[in-house]
Design an enzyme around this catalytic site. Structure first.
Site, PDB file in Angstrom:
ATOM      1  CG  ASP A 116      -7.042  10.473  13.174  1.00  0.00           C
ATOM      2  OD1 ASP A 116      -5.944  10.128  13.655  1.00  0.00           O
ATOM      3  OD2 ASP A 116      -7.220  11.541  12.567  1.00  0.00           O
TER       4      ASP A 116
ATOM      5  CE1 TYR B 108       7.496   8.045   9.969  1.00  0.00           C
ATOM      6  CE2 TYR B 108       9.850   7.993   9.524  1.00  0.00           C
ATOM      7  CZ  TYR B 108       8.681   7.337   9.853  1.00  0.00           C
ATOM      8  OH  TYR B 108       8.701   5.975  10.080  1.00  0.00           O
TER       9      TYR B 108
ATOM     10  CB  THR C 144      -0.786   5.207   4.518  1.00  0.00           C
ATOM     11  OG1 THR C 144      -0.615   4.947   5.921  1.00  0.00           O
ATOM     12  CG2 THR C 144      -0.474   6.658   4.221  1.00  0.00           C
ATOM     13  N   GLY C 145      -3.124   2.823   5.177  1.00  0.00           N
ATOM     14  CA  GLY C 145      -3.365   1.383   5.286  1.00  0.00           C
ATOM     15  C   GLY C 145      -4.483   0.943   4.352  1.00  0.00           C
TER      16      GLY C 145
END
Ligand code: UDP
Length: 315
Positions: free
Chosen positions: A57, A146, A36-37
């Protein structure tokens, strides 16, 4: 020179932290798997000899050469549409990723700060939210991947602190905004700015009476820095207590951008919290911290940032 490892270093908050620690004279290692970065967020640092980028990762085994003084674990998808798109990676980075980084901190004898979230309070039944509140989270709802990863993160961080005597810090971050948010990350602020600047309808979910409290990124970074340097290991809320409804927020962005866009109402996502406001008494007392940037100032700065993007640059 001290070294800091920042995971999620190419993300919204991570990249702002890289800037801050470079500014403070640290050697900064930014780690990100770019799920997502974006390299765009750190391209201005790539030539800096005190900065290095590691594509990795953290949910898999992580190691870095040399000494590390501080670790900031900020790797995670952080918007509802991202964690719905990549639910297993979201669970893994908050759980396995945190475990790996706690192990790394232990082996390097480093202090670690983990990024937790107001989502640990779920759809809160206590308002405003104090650190003592345990929350109201649906583990099997769409946000569960999340929220529960972050709750596990807090639990394992406390276990490393208590069992291994590791120096740990836990920050509970409330809604934060500023430059480098992804326009398409699905969160209210980039969605509203993007829609306003394109003249599209502004999509408010539900009836817009749900509330949030938005903190400007510079204030948040200052809070993170102060908490890291403090000697307090229990969770601390950092956010701006200035609470507004999503309707009011949409209206503010319409006014600021001068758009002719109209508000339309779409369905409220499942388990979308109805209200959220941090109680920041602890941060005030402990860190002498409180936000300094008003929403009017912060939104104006953020508008400037979005207007400078190629998509919106006036020719
Ligand atoms: N929201 C909205 N329109 C959008 C995106 C979000 O009305 O296009 C609402 C969302 O339902 C929530 C609030 O704005 O009530 C804040 O959402 P966001 O995704 O920014 O953050 P979070 O829900 O995680 O606080």
């Amino acid at each position: 020179m001290k070294t800091v490892l920042i995971t999620g270093g190419a993300g919204f908050l991570g990249s702002h932290l890289c800037d801050r620690f470079i500014g403070e004279g640290y050697h900064v290692m930014a780690m990100d798997n770019l799920v997502t970065g974006s390299m765009k967020n750190i391209e201005h640092l790539m030539d800096n000899e005190n900065f290095e980028f590691i594509n990795a990762d953290v949910s898999k085994y992580v190691d870095v050469p040399g000494t590390v003084d501080y670790i900031l674990h900020f790797a995670s998808p952080a918007s509802p549409i991202d964690y719905l798109r990549i639910p297993i990676q979201t669970l893994k980075v908050g759980s396995l990723g945190t475990h790996n980084l706690l192990g790394l901190a232990k082996s390097k004898n480093a202090r670690i700060l983990v990024a937790s979230t107001s989502e640990v309070y779920g759809d809160p039944l206590v308002h405003p939210q104090t650190e003592e509140y345990w929350g109201n989270v649906n583990p099997v709802g769409p946000r569960g991947v999340y929220d529960e990863a972050k709750r596990f993160q807090e639990a394992i961080t406390m276990a490393y602190h208590n069992y291994h005597k590791l120096e740990t810090r836990i920050i509970r971050i409330f809604n934060t905004y500023g430059s480098r948010m992804r326009l398409d990350d699905g969160r209210a602020l980039p969605a509203f700015f993007s829609q306003a600047l394109k003249g599209e309808d502004i999509t408010v979910f539900g009836d817009g009476t749900q509330t949030r409290s938005f903190c400007y990124v510079d204030d948040l970074v200052e809070g993170i820095y102060l908490l890291l340097m403090s000697d307090y290991h229990l969770p601390v809320n950092i956010g701006n207590p200035d609470e507004i409804t999503i309707n009011e927020f949409a209206e503010e962005i319409i006014k600021l951008t001068g758009t002719k866009s109209k508000i339309i109402y779409n369905e409220l996502p499942v388990n979308d919290p109805m209200q959220r406001r941090p109680d920041i008494s602890l941060a005030k007392k402990l860190l002498n911290w409180e936000p300094k940037v008003s929403r009017a100032e912060g939104l104006a700065l953020t508008l400037q940032h979005f207007q400078s993007l190629p998509e919106f640059k006036k020719t």
